[in-house]
Write an enzyme that holds these catalytic residues in place. Structure first.
Site, PDB file in Angstrom:
ATOM      1  N   GLU A  12      34.609  32.433  37.243  1.00  9.04           N
ATOM      2  CA  GLU A  12      33.428  33.125  37.761  1.00  9.04           C
ATOM      3  C   GLU A  12      32.170  32.357  37.361  1.00  9.04           C
ATOM      4  OE1 GLU A  12      33.360  37.209  36.494  1.00  9.04           O
ATOM      5  OE2 GLU A  12      35.307  37.644  37.420  1.00  9.04           O
ATOM      6  N   GLU A  28      32.217  38.079  46.289  1.00 12.75           N
ATOM      7  CA  GLU A  28      32.560  39.496  46.102  1.00 12.75           C
ATOM      8  C   GLU A  28      31.324  40.362  46.275  1.00 12.75           C
ATOM      9  OE1 GLU A  28      34.909  40.260  42.615  1.00 12.75           O
ATOM     10  OE2 GLU A  28      34.779  42.435  42.862  1.00 12.75           O
TER      11      GLU A  28
HETATM   12  O1  KIV Z   1      40.524  39.772  39.567  1.00 11.80           O
HETATM   13  C1  KIV Z   1      40.578  39.915  40.791  1.00 11.80           C
HETATM   14  O2  KIV Z   1      41.441  40.626  41.332  1.00 11.80           O
HETATM   15  C2  KIV Z   1      39.575  39.234  41.606  1.00 11.80           C
HETATM   16  C3  KIV Z   1      39.488  39.611  43.052  1.00 11.80           C
HETATM   17  C4  KIV Z   1      38.861  40.942  43.197  1.00 11.80           C
HETATM   18  C5  KIV Z   1      38.799  38.583  43.858  1.00 11.80           C
HETATM   19  O3  KIV Z   1      38.864  38.414  41.119  1.00 11.80           O
END
Ligand code: KIV
Length: 271
Positions: A122, A189
């Site tokens: 991220e 997201e």
């Molecule tokens: O952790 C997860 O499931 C994610 C998705 C929502 C993209 O990062």
């Protein structure tokens, strides 16, 4: 013919070819062997071993508590089940933020100990060095912008991100930078659909959206949410394909009733 039908094993190059041909990419999460086997046999392109395992598998309120060892356990279970999809694993909170060496070591552990095909991190420009260092080891990196749940305590809420122009401009710049650093794809997201479309049209790598509208190159959902196993979580973007919370609950109630009434096991269900 679609790339989807031709391909025996999905690679990062296949996903880029799908984008070039305008074929949408389907991604779902999985954290265990049985679920991953069903998802693979349905023909999914990408499985994400997301740190959402922290919520849906372990019951934590956020994604922060899950550890690198736990992610490796989940990823290994998924890898043993699959044939066709690309399997990408989230680097969990605390396994890459300190410095690029830590990020590389964590990514190497995931690849070596689980057999996964790449990692997701991220963040944007602030994780440049980590992305570049992981890439030097030949490990594919997927980016993640917009709502980044590992930073929930910085933002304070799970509401839509980048609604204001400044934040939207920064997100678009970050997407271009992630492409320049060498990410093979990007998750966006919970951002406005117009912004997600603009991001997808501005870069060559595939952009996979969750709560980001129809203009991205692919979609991802958390499997337990789309199957209706989780029932307290109902964001607008979530389409539920089943109501497993109810049907599993009914099956469990029936089993309990059958045991109590001595209906189960019958003569035919014993040796
Ligand atoms: O952790 C997860 O499931 C994610 C998705 C929502 C993209 O990062």
């Amino acid at each position: 013919m679609s790339v989807h039908k031709e391909i025996k094993k999905v690679t990062t190059n296949v996903l880029q070819e799908m984008k070039r041909r305008g074929e949408k990419i389907a991604m779902l999460t999985a954290y265990d062997y049985t679920m991953a086997k069903i998802i693979d046999s349905a023909g999914i392109d990408v499985i994400l071993v997301g740190d959402s395992a922290s919520n849906v598998m372990a019951g934590h309120e956020t994604t922060l508590p899950i550890t690198l060892d736990q992610m490796i356990y989940h990823a290994g279970s998924v890898i043993r089940a699959i044939n066709r999809p690309l399997v990408i694993v989230d680097l969990p909170f605390g396994s890459y933020q300190a410095n690029s060496k830590e990020a590389l070591n964590s990514a190497i552990r995931i690849m070596k100990e689980s057999g996964a095909h790449g990692v997701k991190l991220e963040g944007g420009r602030e994780i440049k060095e980590s992305i570049e260092r992981i890439l030097t080891a030949g490990i594919p990196v997927m980016g993640h912008l917009g709502l980044t749940p590992q930073s929930i305590y910085k933002f304070g809420t799970y509401t839509v991100r980048a609604k204001e122009e400044d934040e939207a401009d920064r997100l678009l710049e970050d997407a271009k930078l992630l492409e320049q650093y060498g990410c093979f794809a990007l998750v966006v997201e919970k951002i406005p659909a117009t912004l997600a479309t603009k991001v997808s049209q501005s870069i060559q790598i595939p952009v996979i959206g969750i709560g980001a509208g129809a203009g991205t190159d692919g979609q991802v959902l958390v499997t337990h949410d789309m199957l209706g196993m989780t029932h307290e979580f109902s964001p607008r973007f979530l389409r539920r394909y089943l109501n497993l919370y109810e049907s599993m609950g009914n099956a469990f109630k029936q089993y309990i009733a059958d045991v109590k009434s001595k209906d189960f096991p019958s003569d035919k269900e014993q040796y």
